[in-house]
Design an enzyme around this catalytic site. Structure first.
Site, PDB file in Angstrom:
ATOM      1  N   LYS A  36       0.843  -1.198   0.000  1.00 53.99           N
ATOM      2  CA  LYS A  36       0.000   0.000   0.000  1.00 53.99           C
ATOM      3  C   LYS A  36       0.881   1.251   0.000  1.00 53.99           C
ATOM      4  CE  LYS A  36      -3.557  -2.381   2.808  1.00 53.99           C
ATOM      5  NZ  LYS A  36      -4.856  -2.431   2.160  1.00 53.99           N
ATOM      6  N   HIS A  38      -0.159  -7.926   9.460  1.00 52.79           N
ATOM      7  CA  HIS A  38      -0.550  -6.587   9.015  1.00 52.79           C
ATOM      8  C   HIS A  38      -0.395  -5.510  10.094  1.00 52.79           C
ATOM      9  CE1 HIS A  38      -1.877  -8.901   5.732  1.00 52.79           C
ATOM     10  NE2 HIS A  38      -3.110  -9.152   6.130  1.00 52.79           N
ATOM     11  N   LYS A  92     -13.956  -8.064  12.515  1.00 50.67           N
ATOM     12  CA  LYS A  92     -14.865  -8.221  11.373  1.00 50.67           C
ATOM     13  C   LYS A  92     -16.259  -7.760  11.794  1.00 50.67           C
ATOM     14  CE  LYS A  92     -12.220 -11.038   8.661  1.00 50.67           C
ATOM     15  NZ  LYS A  92     -11.561 -10.248   7.621  1.00 50.67           N
TER      16      LYS A  92
HETATM   17  C1  BG6 Z   1      -6.167 -10.453   4.783  1.00 46.64           C
HETATM   18  C2  BG6 Z   1      -7.002 -11.161   5.809  1.00 46.64           C
HETATM   19  O1  BG6 Z   1      -4.818 -10.808   4.901  1.00 46.64           O
HETATM   20  O2  BG6 Z   1      -6.304  -9.040   4.981  1.00 46.64           O
HETATM   21  C3  BG6 Z   1      -8.461 -10.758   5.680  1.00 46.64           C
HETATM   22  O3  BG6 Z   1      -6.876 -12.580   5.641  1.00 46.64           O
HETATM   23  C4  BG6 Z   1      -8.592  -9.248   5.761  1.00 46.64           C
HETATM   24  O4  BG6 Z   1      -9.250 -11.383   6.690  1.00 46.64           O
HETATM   25  C5  BG6 Z   1      -7.622  -8.561   4.802  1.00 46.64           C
HETATM   26  O5  BG6 Z   1      -9.928  -8.916   5.432  1.00 46.64           O
HETATM   27  C6  BG6 Z   1      -7.611  -7.061   5.014  1.00 46.64           C
HETATM   28  O6  BG6 Z   1      -6.851  -6.448   4.013  1.00 46.64           O
HETATM   29  P1  BG6 Z   1      -7.262  -5.051   3.380  1.00 46.64           P
HETATM   30  O7  BG6 Z   1      -6.165  -4.712   2.445  1.00 46.64           O
HETATM   31  O8  BG6 Z   1      -8.585  -5.279   2.709  1.00 46.64           O
HETATM   32  O9  BG6 Z   1      -7.386  -4.107   4.534  1.00 46.64           O
END
Ligand code: BG6
Length: 501
Positions: free
Chosen positions: A203, A261, A357
């Protein structure tokens, strides 16, 4: 920006040289990732003329198919994204020249990932060629696939042919399994050949954190414990687990989002300045700051699971009612953590992380909350907050207190903001473009090194171990809410509140 300004800016952005000639071998040709993200990214690279004429794609999967049918189904899928703003890739149109440039280079090969013949077959097709092996498959295949590639001699590099492996997430499911996977992979290839993906590093807003911090004299002097009260990092999602119950049920929010992440965001925002903008220097600093995080105390980790509710006006069923999910599941769909970084810059500054979620709004952002000015000259201050927003906005904003117009000395909080869309063209990119381009050019800067991954798992391991013993269910929060109450309590304990959702 006017259209012609956009076009001029676009041209300026894309003067990078094309990648070298190579064969991209995708394990998992029929997978969701290949359709949704990898092919759109390759199409975008082709459209930007960043691929060599002698670029080839070999797709491998278990099922019967042939090159024509595979190409046709990818063509259908990519066209289905046009104008679909719920898809990661949602162009206004597909440039047919760029897309057919890609389809002409496709080859489908049916192959069993556990059969030596598959690897002999690949070997014959890539003699003396640069090769990238992309493991777009379920995590249980990562170790065995790299081992087989090694055994078949496909990871042996020569001066005229590089061999690189891209490994998707999740990389391990706890510290011991991540260590074992690293050991298995590093027996077949060396660290520089391995590209462990965290798509957040693709990103622009995440890459920009280093530019913001280290290419401006304004921020870095106050980016430390003397001025910052605490940091909040959040990835709030409105989607539920959708059709991914089978994957999510044994995984949960912590494994799915945190050591990868959210820690990527934490590392970018908390690392020390690297000596140079190169892979070793940047990855050293990212690993160092993750290593400085104290293992999380189980009482500083809050779990939640969504119950039935309403998300953005639409009814949503409970997690336990989702497909491939146990009716008495204790898997968390929400996690909040309080972390402490034990170094000179951050000692005493809590980092609060949360992700979930089926929350009220979609928002991924980092917020640095500054301490109040030492003297309250014009009365109560709201305090400065520097926000780096990734999603759905792409912006950097600073909340400042200003004098409210009028006769009385009063303050109001307002935002000073930089928005990507106001300054640059923002074409539909999926983030994998720069990740592919980096692998093609042998640049590991945006990828996770073995030590960083293991350090991240070491931080969350105490919570994982505690939950294994404690079979109680996470707190249920209504779908469409801001999450479990226990998460608010986690901050209330310290006299703080979350940024509102
Ligand atoms: C993924 C997860 O790695 O990242 C998902 O497995 C999640 O559960 C996603 O929704 C989120 O990524 P982004 O780029 O949509 O924020």
């Amino acid at each position: 920006m006017s259209h012609s300004e956009h076009q001029a800016a676009q041209k300026k952005l894309e003067t990078a040289p094309p990648a070298p000639p190579l064969t991209l071998v995708i394990f998992g040709a029929h997978g969701d990732l290949t359709k949704r993200l990898l092919m759109p990214a390759l199409y975008n690279l082709a459209d930007m003329k960043l691929l060599d004429q002698d670029f080839r794609i070999i797709g491998i999967d278990h099922s019967d198919d042939d090159t024509h049918r595979w190409a046709d189904s990818l063509t259908q899928t990519i066209h289905s994204f046009v104008g679909d703003h719920t898809a990661e890739f949602h162009p206004d149109r597909i440039d047919e020249t760029a897309w057919s440039w890609i389809t002409q280079r496709l080859e489908y090969v049916k192959g069993d990932f556990g059969d030596d013949a598959t690897f002999r077959g690949i070997g014959d097709k890539v003699v003396d060629r640069n090769c990238i092996f992309y493991l777009a498959v379920a995590a249980r295949f990562f170790g065995p696939l790299v081992e087989r590639l090694g055994k078949a001699g496909l990871l042996k590099e020569t001066p005229s042919a590089f061999r690189r492996v891209v490994v998707e997430k999740p990389f391990g499911r706890d510290l011991p399994s991540a260590q074992a996977l690293n050991a298995q992979i590093l027996k077949a290839a060396n660290e520089k050949q391995i590209y462990r993906i965290d798509h957040f590093m693709g990103k622009e807003t995440v890459q920009n954190i280093l530019a913001l911090r280290f290419c401006n004299a304004l921020f870095e002097p106050v980016w430390r414990r003397e001025y910052i009260d605490h940091v909040q990092i959040m990835a709030a999602e409105t989607i539920g687990v959708e059709a991914r119950g089978g994957f999510y049920e044994p995984t949960g929010a912590l494994r799915d989002m945190v050591p990868n992440h959210l820690f990527t965001l934490l590392a970018m925002v908390a690392m020390e300045p690297p000596d140079a903008y190169n892979s070793d220097a940047v990855r050293d600093e990212r690993a160092k700051v993750i290593e400085a995080i104290a293992p999380v105390q189980p009482q500083d980790a809050v779990r939640g699971q969504y119950g039935a509710g309403t998300v953005q006006g639409k009814p949503a069923k409970a997690y336990r009612e989702e497909q491939d999910v146990a009716r008495d599941s204790t898997t968390e769909t929400y996690i909040a953590l309080k972390l402490a970084i034990g170094n000179w810059r951050w000692a005493g500054v809590p980092f609060y992380l949360r992700t979930g979620k089926h929350l009220k709004t979609r928002r991924t952002e980092i917020a640095l909350h500054f301490k109040p000015a030492p003297v309250a000259l014009l009365g109560a201050q709201q305090g400065n907050v520097l926000t780096i927003a990734l999603d759905p906005e792409e912006e950097v904003a600073v909340r400042i207190d200003v004098k409210t117009p009028g006769m009385l000395p009063r303050l109001s909080a307002v935002d000073m903001a930089f928005r990507y869309a106001d300054n640059f063209p923002v074409p539909s990119r999926v983030g994998y473009e720069i990740l592919f381009y980096s692998v093609m050019n042998g640049d590991t800067l945006l990828f996770q090194r073995a030590d960083q991954i293991e350090a991240a798992w070491a931080v969350v391991q105490p919570a994982l171990s505690a939950w294994e013993q404690d079979k109680s269910a996470p707190e249920i929060y209504p779908a469409g809410s801001a999450g479990p109450k226990a998460a608010d309590d986690l901050l209330a304990r310290d006299g703080r509140i979350w940024e509102s959702l």
